[in-house]
Every structure is written in C-alpha cells, then in structure tokens.
Write an enzyme that holds these catalytic residues in place. Sequence first.
Site, PDB file in Angstrom:
ATOM      1  N   HIS A 289       0.821  -1.206   0.000  1.00 50.91           N
ATOM      2  CA  HIS A 289       0.000   0.000   0.000  1.00 50.91           C
ATOM      3  C   HIS A 289       0.859   1.262   0.000  1.00 50.91           C
ATOM      4  O   HIS A 289       2.028   1.243   0.399  1.00 50.91           O
ATOM      5  CB  HIS A 289      -0.928  -0.005   1.204  1.00 50.91           C
ATOM      6  CG  HIS A 289      -2.000  -1.046   1.098  1.00 50.91           C
ATOM      7  ND1 HIS A 289      -3.032  -1.128   1.993  1.00 50.91           N
ATOM      8  CD2 HIS A 289      -2.202  -2.044   0.200  1.00 50.91           C
ATOM      9  CE1 HIS A 289      -3.832  -2.123   1.658  1.00 50.91           C
ATOM     10  NE2 HIS A 289      -3.335  -2.704   0.576  1.00 50.91           N
TER      11      HIS A 289
ATOM     12  N   GLU B 130       0.824   4.004   1.828  1.00 47.55           N
ATOM     13  CA  GLU B 130       1.324   4.435   3.127  1.00 47.55           C
ATOM     14  C   GLU B 130       2.475   3.540   3.590  1.00 47.55           C
ATOM     15  O   GLU B 130       3.459   4.019   4.142  1.00 47.55           O
ATOM     16  CB  GLU B 130       0.200   4.405   4.179  1.00 47.55           C
ATOM     17  CG  GLU B 130      -0.993   5.265   3.830  1.00 47.55           C
ATOM     18  CD  GLU B 130      -2.081   4.534   3.040  1.00 47.55           C
ATOM     19  OE1 GLU B 130      -3.241   4.923   3.162  1.00 47.55           O
ATOM     20  OE2 GLU B 130      -1.766   3.578   2.299  1.00 47.55           O
TER      21      GLU B 130
ATOM     22  N   CYS C 242      -6.161   1.834   5.325  1.00 50.61           N
ATOM     23  CA  CYS C 242      -6.751   0.575   5.777  1.00 50.61           C
ATOM     24  C   CYS C 242      -6.187   0.250   7.164  1.00 50.61           C
ATOM     25  O   CYS C 242      -5.297   0.942   7.660  1.00 50.61           O
ATOM     26  CB  CYS C 242      -6.435  -0.544   4.786  1.00 50.61           C
ATOM     27  SG  CYS C 242      -4.708  -1.101   4.843  1.00 50.61           S
TER      28      CYS C 242
ATOM     29  N   CYS D 259      -2.340  -0.342   7.235  1.00 50.68           N
ATOM     30  CA  CYS D 259      -1.593   0.916   7.133  1.00 50.68           C
ATOM     31  C   CYS D 259      -1.753   1.750   8.396  1.00 50.68           C
ATOM     32  O   CYS D 259      -0.801   2.388   8.840  1.00 50.68           O
ATOM     33  CB  CYS D 259      -2.044   1.702   5.904  1.00 50.68           C
ATOM     34  SG  CYS D 259      -1.537   0.908   4.359  1.00 50.68           S
TER      35      CYS D 259
END
Length: 164
Positions: free
Chosen positions: A82, A84, A110, A113
Amino acid sequence: MTLSMKRPSNDEYFMSMAYLVSSRSTCIRRKVGAIIVKDKHILSTGYNGSPKGTRHCEELGCIREQLKIPSGTRHELCRGVHAEQNAVAQAAYFGVSVNGGIVYCTTFPCSMCAKILINSGITEIVYDNGYMDELSKELLAETDIKIRRFQFDGKKLLDDIPLV
C-alpha cells in the site's frame, strides 16, 4: 507589471503531490498515493503496487478480483504494497525518521496501514477519499493522531494557477 495568482494552501500543495505520486501506481483496482511531510518538507512518498523487482498486477491480473474479495477486506490477499506502507518503508530505507510527521493520502488508510502509521509516530493523517475499514477507524480512534478529511479539487487548483 505584477502578476496576481492564488498560492495553494499547504493542504492543496501536499494533496496535489499525493495525487501525482498515485499516478505511478500499478494497481488495477485503485490508484493510491501518500506523502509524509514534517515541518512543511516532504520526507517520503509512496504509491501502491507490487514489491520492488516483482511482476505488476497489470501483467498478472488482480488476485483480489479473481477471488471476488470485496474492497476493505482481506488486505493480506494482495500482491501490492500500500501507498502508506511504501512511504514509511522508503523513509526507513533512506534512514529518515517519520516520527512527528503528517501523512497526506489520497484514500483513508486501511487497518494494516493504520497500524504502521501509528507505530511509526505519525501525528496527523490528511486524506481525500473515504475507505470502508471499520477496524482502521477503531484503531485510530484510540490514538492521539489527528485525522482530517481534505476534499481536493485538483482541476480547480490547476485552473487557478496561471502558467507563465
């Protein structure tokens, strides 16, 4: 002759960069970008995509689509890292502390993250688009991390800036 122009706010400036970073994404479901900022300086950037040196989902297809996994669930069933996560990993790779930083994300983080952002010392999350992950919201609610939604209208911003 004096040119009159609207200078973008810090939120506009950094969120526009997060969107620019997202344009590098190789995810075929959702393009996400994140930048980590401290004292108005960019420390790190990240976008979602397959790990360094591995084949992209554009090439292989999306495992989550093939398995019909709904958005916001079963994050571990994805080849991609992801945005992040990549921003924190990039900072670590180059020995840059993100403790005390602000993350600008095109999409709300999410739960995976959120946990990484909490443990890395991020103090504020600024996001544009919502994301359906109740665990993320619950985890972040237990912290002192400031969370703000900044709805970004990049086209308007670009239209307001005269290019000379």
